[in-house]
Write an enzyme that holds these catalytic residues in place. Structure first.
Site, PDB file in Angstrom:
ATOM      1  N   CYS A  74       0.831  -1.214   0.000  1.00 55.91           N
ATOM      2  CA  CYS A  74       0.000   0.000   0.000  1.00 55.91           C
ATOM      3  C   CYS A  74       0.859   1.256   0.000  1.00 55.91           C
ATOM      4  O   CYS A  74       0.342   2.361  -0.198  1.00 55.91           O
ATOM      5  CB  CYS A  74      -0.907   0.023   1.227  1.00 55.91           C
ATOM      6  N   THR A 168       2.542  -7.226 -10.235  1.00 55.17           N
ATOM      7  CA  THR A 168       3.879  -6.670 -10.447  1.00 55.17           C
ATOM      8  C   THR A 168       4.484  -7.280 -11.707  1.00 55.17           C
ATOM      9  O   THR A 168       4.300  -8.469 -11.982  1.00 55.17           O
ATOM     10  CB  THR A 168       4.782  -6.984  -9.234  1.00 55.17           C
ATOM     11  N   THR A 169       5.200  -6.441 -12.433  1.00 56.06           N
ATOM     12  CA  THR A 169       5.819  -6.904 -13.680  1.00 56.06           C
ATOM     13  C   THR A 169       7.249  -7.386 -13.397  1.00 56.06           C
ATOM     14  O   THR A 169       7.772  -7.208 -12.298  1.00 56.06           O
ATOM     15  CB  THR A 169       5.876  -5.745 -14.695  1.00 56.06           C
ATOM     16  N   GLN A 192      -0.925  -6.869 -16.879  1.00 51.90           N
ATOM     17  CA  GLN A 192      -1.904  -5.861 -17.273  1.00 51.90           C
ATOM     18  C   GLN A 192      -3.269  -6.247 -16.713  1.00 51.90           C
ATOM     19  O   GLN A 192      -3.763  -7.333 -16.962  1.00 51.90           O
ATOM     20  CB  GLN A 192      -1.965  -5.798 -18.807  1.00 51.90           C
ATOM     21  N   MET A 193      -3.863  -5.340 -15.944  1.00 48.20           N
ATOM     22  CA  MET A 193      -5.155  -5.631 -15.300  1.00 48.20           C
ATOM     23  C   MET A 193      -6.299  -4.822 -15.904  1.00 48.20           C
ATOM     24  O   MET A 193      -7.451  -4.992 -15.492  1.00 48.20           O
ATOM     25  CB  MET A 193      -5.078  -5.278 -13.808  1.00 48.20           C
ATOM     26  N   HIS A 226       6.325   5.295 -19.392  1.00 49.18           N
ATOM     27  CA  HIS A 226       5.776   5.160 -18.043  1.00 49.18           C
ATOM     28  C   HIS A 226       6.474   6.168 -17.141  1.00 49.18           C
ATOM     29  O   HIS A 226       7.470   6.764 -17.521  1.00 49.18           O
ATOM     30  CB  HIS A 226       6.016   3.752 -17.488  1.00 49.18           C
ATOM     31  N   LYS A 230       9.942   3.876 -13.226  1.00 47.90           N
ATOM     32  CA  LYS A 230       9.649   2.465 -13.549  1.00 47.90           C
ATOM     33  C   LYS A 230      10.908   1.814 -14.094  1.00 47.90           C
ATOM     34  O   LYS A 230      11.423   2.208 -15.135  1.00 47.90           O
ATOM     35  CB  LYS A 230       8.497   2.362 -14.558  1.00 47.90           C
ATOM     36  N   GLY A 235       5.625  -4.707 -19.135  1.00 47.75           N
ATOM     37  CA  GLY A 235       5.269  -6.122 -19.260  1.00 47.75           C
ATOM     38  C   GLY A 235       4.192  -6.310 -20.315  1.00 47.75           C
ATOM     39  O   GLY A 235       4.149  -7.326 -21.025  1.00 47.75           O
ATOM     40  N   THR A 236       3.317  -5.315 -20.434  1.00 47.79           N
ATOM     41  CA  THR A 236       2.248  -5.393 -21.439  1.00 47.79           C
ATOM     42  C   THR A 236       2.849  -5.350 -22.840  1.00 47.79           C
ATOM     43  O   THR A 236       2.463  -6.132 -23.722  1.00 47.79           O
ATOM     44  CB  THR A 236       1.280  -4.197 -21.251  1.00 47.79           C
TER      45      THR A 236
END
Ligand SMILES: NC(=O)C1=CN([C@@H]2O[C@H](COP(=O)(O)OP(=O)(O)OC[C@H]3O[C@@H](n4cnc5c(N)ncnc54)[C@H](OP(=O)(O)O)[C@@H]3O)[C@@H](O)[C@H]2O)C=CC1
Ligand SMILES: O=C(O)C1=N[C@H](C(=O)O)C[C@H](O)C1
Length: 343
Positions: A74, A168-169, A192-193, A226, A230, A235-236
């Protein structure tokens, strides 16, 4: 919506982390206090109950099936956004979160939408997990940390037998999957969510299945931007490039993906200045060998709501799979989408 107070606490935390690089951090480790439950007043409680019931119903869960969710970490941008989404959806946010710091922390407790969340340093993570498992039956863990601890964290969750969503990537992706499989824990592992981006990813994969080699000889240029810190390549982008390679694009390695992390480059790509710290811009350009044909695929996202909401869906999906005792243990977000589990 993140409150000003929460934002303030988190900025204080990030500021203290910045200062930590220059000097020692406060030494005293906070005690591992028993979890404190947020006590919303009646109107908020009613709103949360309604949201929880709707979220559970959308996921095909029995009304009581609202898993408690521990989010690591968090303290991070994405973890914080996902935690806020859990609270919005009426799921129970476990008031402990892991942090990468092993010594005492300058800020020991952060607030997420009114829920006080205690930071747990690395050295006490097993102690905390034992307590959390005992107090929160049906626990599901969400991981938004950093590529350098993906595998260690996945093994930790697997060892503890807790289902997890790995957002996490980076890291060794196969090892993440293997850890969950070997321990028999349910997991969603996905770089990717965001529902619509997941659909695009799935579409590219299906296109590759249906038309392998359709872009034979085409040249690919893939560019992603990004936030400045980062560390890894998107990852996407790696997943989409994987599909494009199956469609026959000329020799292309993940390291050929252009990673934009500097302010000027990002502004040139039309990233709005106010979203430099929270955006994900991706452009894939395919050019035919003679230059007469060009395809451009683009997905640009600002803020993190799209991923945070998808994370709620992934949690509810895992809760459902566990209740059903599903044979398959490890899933991608494409599986979640194909099952119609993205709200
Ligand atoms: N799947 C998806 O849809 C999305 C994935 N992501 C991915 O999520 C990840 C996090 O991104 P973002 O939130 O922007 O990054 P941040 O740097 O903001 O957050 C990462 C957090 O991880 C914590 N951390 C580091 N090491 C550990 C550890 N060993 N155990 C527990 N916590 C640790 C850090 O906390 P501390 O400082 O307290 O150590 C930090 O706050 C990235 O891989 C990103 O690509 C992001 C958006 C969407
Ligand atoms: O770090 C991010 O922000 C994001 N990371 C994921 C990735 O690397 O693909 C998903 C999205 O691009 C946002």
């Amino acid at each position: 919506m993140r409150t000003a107070a929460c934002r303030g606490q988190q900025q204080q935390l990030w500021a203290s982390r910045g200062a930590a690089a220059a000097g020692p951090r406060r030494a005293a480790a906070p005690p591992l206090r028993p979890p404190r439950r947020a006590r919303p007043g009646p109107p908020a409680a009613l709103a949360v109950d309604a949201a929880a019931a709707a979220a559970a119903a959308a996921a095909g869960l029995a009304p009581g099936l609202r898993p408690p969710v521990m989010i690591n970490s968090c303290t991070g941008r994405m973890g914080h956004a996902a935690a806020e989404a859990m609270v919005r959806a009426g799921l129970q946010l476990v008031p402990f979160t892991l942090t990468g710091y092993s010594a005492g922390v300058a800020v020991s407790n952060i607030g997420v939408s009114g829920v006080p969340v205690e930071l747990v340093g690395k050295e006490r993570r097993q102690e905390a997990m034992d307590r959390v498992k005992e107090r929160y039956p049906g626990l599901i863990v969400v991981d938004y940390t950093l590529p350098n601890c993906v595998n260690d964290n996945a093994e930790f969750y697997a060892r503890n037998g807790v289902p997890f969503v790995m957002g996490t990537t980076g890291g060794d992706r196969e090892k993440v999957v293997d850890a969950a499989q070997a321990a028999g824990v349910y997991a969603v592992v996905a770089p990717q969510m965001g529902k619509q981006v997941v659909a695009f990813q799935a579409m590219m994969d299906m296109m590759a299945d249906s038309f392998p080699g359709v872009f034979s000889g085409y040249k690919l240029r893939a560019v992603e931007s990004h936030r400045r810190g980062k560390p890894d390549v998107s990852g996407t982008a790696k997943a989409v490039v994987g599909s494009l390679k199956r469609m026959g694009v000329a020799e292309f390695k993940d390291s050929d993906i252009v990673k934009v992390r500097d302010r000027e480059g990002q502004l040139r790509m039309a990233v709005p200045e106010e979203h430099l710290d929270g955006h994900a811009f991706h452009t894939y350009t395919l050019t035919s060998p003679d230059g007469s044909v060009e395809f451009v695929f683009k997905h640009n996202v600002v803020e993190r709501t799209i991923y945070a909401e998808g994370t709620v869906d992934a949690v509810l999906f895992l809760a459902k799979k566990r209740t059903e005792g599903a044979k398959q243990r490890v899933y991608s977000m494409v599986d979640v989408l194909l099952e119609g589990s993205l709200r």
